[in-house]
Design a protein around this motif. Structure first.
Motif, mmCIF file in Angstrom:
data_model
loop_
_atom_site.group_PDB
_atom_site.id
_atom_site.type_symbol
_atom_site.label_atom_id
_atom_site.label_comp_id
_atom_site.label_asym_id
_atom_site.label_seq_id
_atom_site.Cartn_x
_atom_site.Cartn_y
_atom_site.Cartn_z
ATOM 1 N N THR A 71 -2.223 -0.815 -0.830
ATOM 2 C CA THR A 71 -1.118 0.144 -0.935
ATOM 3 C C THR A 71 -1.588 1.459 -1.555
ATOM 4 O OG1 THR A 71 0.538 -1.617 -1.104
ATOM 5 C CG2 THR A 71 1.144 0.538 -1.978
ATOM 6 N N LEU A 72 -2.336 1.379 -2.640
ATOM 7 C CA LEU A 72 -2.810 2.591 -3.303
ATOM 8 C C LEU A 72 -3.720 3.410 -2.392
ATOM 9 C CD1 LEU A 72 -3.573 1.222 -6.886
ATOM 10 C CD2 LEU A 72 -1.718 2.754 -6.237
ATOM 11 N N ILE A 73 -4.697 2.744 -1.777
ATOM 12 C CA ILE A 73 -5.631 3.462 -0.904
ATOM 13 C C ILE A 73 -4.877 4.094 0.267
ATOM 14 C CG2 ILE A 73 -7.538 3.170 0.717
ATOM 15 C CD1 ILE A 73 -8.454 3.206 -2.142
ATOM 16 N N GLY A 74 -3.980 3.357 0.875
ATOM 17 C CA GLY A 74 -3.247 3.864 2.026
ATOM 18 C C GLY A 74 -2.404 5.081 1.704
ATOM 19 N N PHE A 75 -1.634 5.009 0.646
ATOM 20 C CA PHE A 75 -0.737 6.120 0.326
ATOM 21 C C PHE A 75 -1.506 7.317 -0.236
ATOM 22 C CE2 PHE A 75 2.465 2.872 0.814
ATOM 23 C CZ PHE A 75 3.523 3.570 1.366
ATOM 24 N N PHE A 76 -2.589 7.067 -0.957
ATOM 25 C CA PHE A 76 -3.410 8.188 -1.413
ATOM 26 C C PHE A 76 -4.072 8.869 -0.216
ATOM 27 C CE2 PHE A 76 -2.440 7.007 -5.545
ATOM 28 C CZ PHE A 76 -3.076 7.821 -6.481
ATOM 29 N N HIS A 77 -4.465 8.074 0.783
ATOM 30 C CA HIS A 77 -5.036 8.651 2.002
ATOM 31 C C HIS A 77 -4.026 9.560 2.700
ATOM 32 C CE1 HIS A 77 -7.184 8.986 5.812
ATOM 33 N NE2 HIS A 77 -6.082 8.593 6.424
ATOM 34 N N GLN A 101 4.174 1.249 6.821
ATOM 35 C CA GLN A 101 4.360 2.664 6.531
ATOM 36 C C GLN A 101 3.802 3.456 7.703
ATOM 37 O OE1 GLN A 101 5.799 4.512 4.153
ATOM 38 N NE2 GLN A 101 5.082 6.426 5.050
ATOM 39 N N ARG A 102 4.534 4.498 8.099
ATOM 40 C CA ARG A 102 4.046 5.326 9.198
ATOM 41 C C ARG A 102 2.651 5.865 8.857
ATOM 42 N NH1 ARG A 102 7.783 10.019 11.618
ATOM 43 N NH2 ARG A 102 8.962 8.132 12.165
ATOM 44 N N GLY A 103 1.727 5.645 9.745
ATOM 45 C CA GLY A 103 0.352 6.068 9.524
ATOM 46 C C GLY A 103 -0.519 4.976 8.966
ATOM 47 N N LEU A 104 0.096 3.865 8.496
ATOM 48 C CA LEU A 104 -0.680 2.762 7.925
ATOM 49 C C LEU A 104 -0.455 1.455 8.677
ATOM 50 C CD1 LEU A 104 -0.134 3.467 4.107
ATOM 51 C CD2 LEU A 104 -1.990 4.264 5.584
ATOM 52 N N GLY A 105 0.314 1.506 9.741
ATOM 53 C CA GLY A 105 0.477 0.330 10.584
ATOM 54 C C GLY A 105 1.604 -0.583 10.161
ATOM 55 N N THR A 106 1.546 -1.813 10.677
ATOM 56 C CA THR A 106 2.576 -2.825 10.418
ATOM 57 C C THR A 106 2.155 -3.723 9.258
ATOM 58 O OG1 THR A 106 1.573 -4.424 11.920
ATOM 59 C CG2 THR A 106 3.115 -2.822 12.887
ATOM 60 N N MET A 107 3.053 -4.626 8.902
ATOM 61 C CA MET A 107 2.701 -5.599 7.876
ATOM 62 C C MET A 107 1.596 -6.526 8.371
ATOM 63 S SD MET A 107 4.416 -4.725 5.262
ATOM 64 C CE MET A 107 3.909 -6.083 4.234
#
Length: 697
Positions: A450-456, A345-351
């Motif tokens: 996933t939750l922490i990243g998208f909430f961030h 996800q953009r802003g959260l890096g690659t897999m």
């Protein structure tokens, strides 16, 4: 009177038919009732080319209706005994003469009588409206602009006691004839409410959905059994095939033995998901190189159908075999390195970044859980390694399965391979959960990441929209933690995920962890209430540190709520807790300061209550093993809980006299604080169960 109404169409989408059938039945019942047409029974039928209703027990005419309608205030309706425009308008709207209006309770009233109308006059518009208004995800226009409907309407049948009703929709007029099977009996078939199923059956159409479903299962099972095999019949596939054919005919085919090198999951995916074929196996063994397809046609030579099935399946299985062979030439660790080329996800890096974060959080938590740290470490180093493979690219539903299969084929420890497969579970709301603790931790941390990243990023779901599947991730996390029974707090797991983000250069605020934990807690509450636990019981148990702890306490509170005495205890407890909250002091009550027998009795009841709560939790944990919170409440013999439950309820016998007869907020500070300490003792004694004050009284 009996009514038959059939909508004949081009082939309907199989997934749409069950919804359409239910909507058609519901809408028909509602509109008949609105028209004051009673009925005894509504039966619905469907095939890929038709939707139909048979309504039995209709009256000749609709029911006569008498009602009183209230109009304007009397002072506005009449001036000097003469009707005003308000009275005249109301009378005209009600369909009565103005001199028939009566004044009662300072208002003008009209008695309106609606005489019954012949059913034959009412039904045509009702039936036409059903066609026009039947919901569908997407509708289409055809011909000269006819429609919209989910598929082109080719014929209509509308017969009331044999007489054709004048129904016309989309330039199609209703008649008395349906259509038989497109190839086996392509002509018209005269039908009515009494012979509908039988007449179509003679024309090679099984109109009854349940009858057709049973025939699909029987045809496939019998054919497999006749050759010593067993058909694999997934419910979803049986349902889909049922709505793909009008006249089910099972055909067994085969494919090359060399493809049996593929894992069963790959073979099943190709056959089920991509070709709608039923796999075949020897009872208790692996899949064989046979399969069963269900044709909607019965030509003279079924060998032609078999050859067609085998040819189309050969192409798909060959592709899978090619992917399998190619992927195996590369070690799983090399596949894992390719995760750097797949964006998360953009802003959260690659897999690759995500996998590294999950591995770091897993190392942090490994020592706190009952698992094999070595297996976890090796599985974390290969987490999502199958994602870049050709097989998973082509068949995404096999993610995790292929990590295990490739790992086992390349000599990986079976425990590590199993953890890799489990790390993807659950894949859906009712999908199986991880079987290994190592895989469960990786799966939980994947969802936590996933939750922490998208909430961030500020992408919390709003309303019904959830484009990133965060509700699904939170529900999966709750299911995993509930089923493992770990005492690991939800916040601890999410904090580990947040720390992994920070260690990789992304500053996640503590508020993000709190928000994500609250979101996941809400999903757990939804799961437990859907499973049958009262909402208040679930909320009262929210003080438990772990997911399983909350589930267990909610179930035990529910057991207490079944007892009439508990309502009185919660009422008293709420009063006691409210008073106790007014004290800032701490410490135990001092028996030497007691002035009343009620204080002594309450003090004596505290220790047995604390012990009963501890015993209730201990016995509850033994009787109620960790379970999937998305599943129905597990059945269990909870009679061993009676003793501690009764002891807890007995607290009311001491608390009630205290609350009635003892003044807590006295002038003497020592006595006041001592009595508040007693009430703190009541609160603390029951706190192990949860925040009982939310239950009210």
């Amino acid at each position: 009177m009996n009514l038959l109404f059939e909508i004949g169409t081009e082939e309907l989408p199989a997934g749409y038919v069950p919804h359409a059938l239910n909507d058609l039945r519901t809408m028909a019942a509602e509109r008949l009732k609105k028209a004051r047409l009673s009925f005894e029974q509504i039966s619905a039928y469907a095939t890929p080319r038709r939707l139909a209703l048979v309504v039995r027990g209709l009256p000749q005419t609709s029911a006569r209706l008498e009602e009183e309608r209230r109009g304007p205030p009397a002072h506005a309706a009449f001036k000097d005994g003469r009707p005003t425009p308000a009275a005249l308008g109301f009378a005209r709207k009600a369909g009565v003469a103005v001199d028939e209006l009566v004044v009662r309770d300072n208002y003008v009233w009209a008695r309106v009588v609606s005489e019954g109308r012949p059913a034959a006059e009412l039904l045509p518009e009702i039936l036409a409206g059903l066609v026009r208004d039947l919901p569908a995800p997407k509708k289409m226009i055809w011909g000269e602009g006819e429609g919209p409907f989910v598929r082109p309407v080719r014929w209509l049948v509308a017969r009331l006691d044999g007489e054709v009703l004048p129904v016309e929709v989309f330039n199609v007029s209703a008649g008395r004839s349906s259509r038989g099977h497109r190839f086996l009996a392509p002509g018209e078939v005269v039908v009515d409410a009494d012979n509908y199923r039988d007449a179509l059956y003679e024309a090679y159409v099984v109109a009854d959905v349940e009858q057709r479903r049973e025939r699909v299962v029987l045809e496939a099972s019998t054919l497999a059994l006749s050759e010593g095999y067993e058909a694999v019949l997934p419910e979803d596939l049986v349902d889909e095939v049922t709505h793909l054919v009008e006249w089910p005919v099972a055909v067994m085919g085969s494919f090359s033995q060399r493809y049996l090198e593929l894992p069963d999951e790959v073979l099943a995916t190709v056959m089920i998901q991509h070709q709608r074929f039923f796999p075949v196996r020897r009872p208790g063994e692996r899949l064989t190189n046979r399969f069963i397809g269900v044709s909607g046609h019965q030509p003279p030579d079924l060998g032609v159908v078999r050859a067609g099935y085998e040819q189309v399946l050969e192409g798909r299985i060959y592709d899978a075999y090619f992917f399998w062979s190619e992927d195996l030439q590369t070690p799983l660790a090399e596949h894992h390195r390719k995760l750097a080329g797949i964006n998360f996800q953009r802003g959260l890096g690659t897999m690759a970044d995500k996998a590294a974060r999950v591995a770091a959080a897993a190392r942090e938590l490994a020592g706190e859980l009952p698992l094999d740290a070595g297996v976890l470490s090796r599985a974390a180093g290969l987490f999502k390694a199958d994602l870049p493979t050709q097989m998973v690219y082509e068949f995404p539903e096999l993610e995790g399965v292929m990590a295990r299969a490739y790992g086992e084929k390349q000599g990986l420890d079976p425990k590590v391979a199993l953890a890799l497969e489990d790390a993807v579970r659950p894949t859906g709301p009712e999908a199986p959960l991880p079987r290994s603790p190592e895989g469960a931790l990786l799966a939980a941390l994947d969802r936590a990441d996933t939750l922490i990243g998208f909430f961030h990023l500020g992408k919390k779901p709003s309303g019904s929209a959830d484009p990133y599947g965060l509700r699904r991730a939170a529900a999966g996390l709750a299911r995993i933690l509930g089923a493992t029974g770990w005492e690991l707090p939800l916040e601890r797991l999410l904090s580990a995920a947040a720390r992994a983000y920070r260690d990789h250069g992304l500053e996640v605020a503590p508020e993000t962890v709190t928000a994500a934990a609250g979101f996941a807690s809400e999903r757990l509450e939804s799961l437990l209430t859907e499973a049958g636990l009262p909402t208040l019981a679930v909320r009262a148990a929210a003080t438990a540190p772990s997911v399983y702890g909350r589930m267990l306490r909610a179930r035990l509170i529910y057991e207490l709520m079944q007892r009439p005495e508990f309502a009185e205890l919660t009422r008293l407890y709420k009063r006691a807790a409210n008073l106790a909250s007014q004290s800032r002091a701490s410490g135990e009550p001092d028996p030497t300061l007691f002035e009343t027998p009620e204080e002594e009795s309450l003090y004596a009841a505290l220790e047995p209550t604390r012990a009963a709560v501890a015993e209730l939790l201990r016995r509850g944990a033994r009787l109620l093993a960790p379970w999937d919170p998305a599943a129905p409440l597990p059945a269990a013999d909870l009679s061993p809980l009676s003793e501690p439950l009764n002891q807890i309820l007995a607290l009311a016998d001491a608390l009630d006299p205290f609350m009635d007869n003892v003044l807590v907020m006295v002038e003497d500070e020592r006595i006041r604080e001592n009595r508040l300490a007693l009430l703190r003792g009541v609160r603390d004694a029951l706190a192990g169960l949860g925040a009982l004050e939310v239950l009210g009284g």
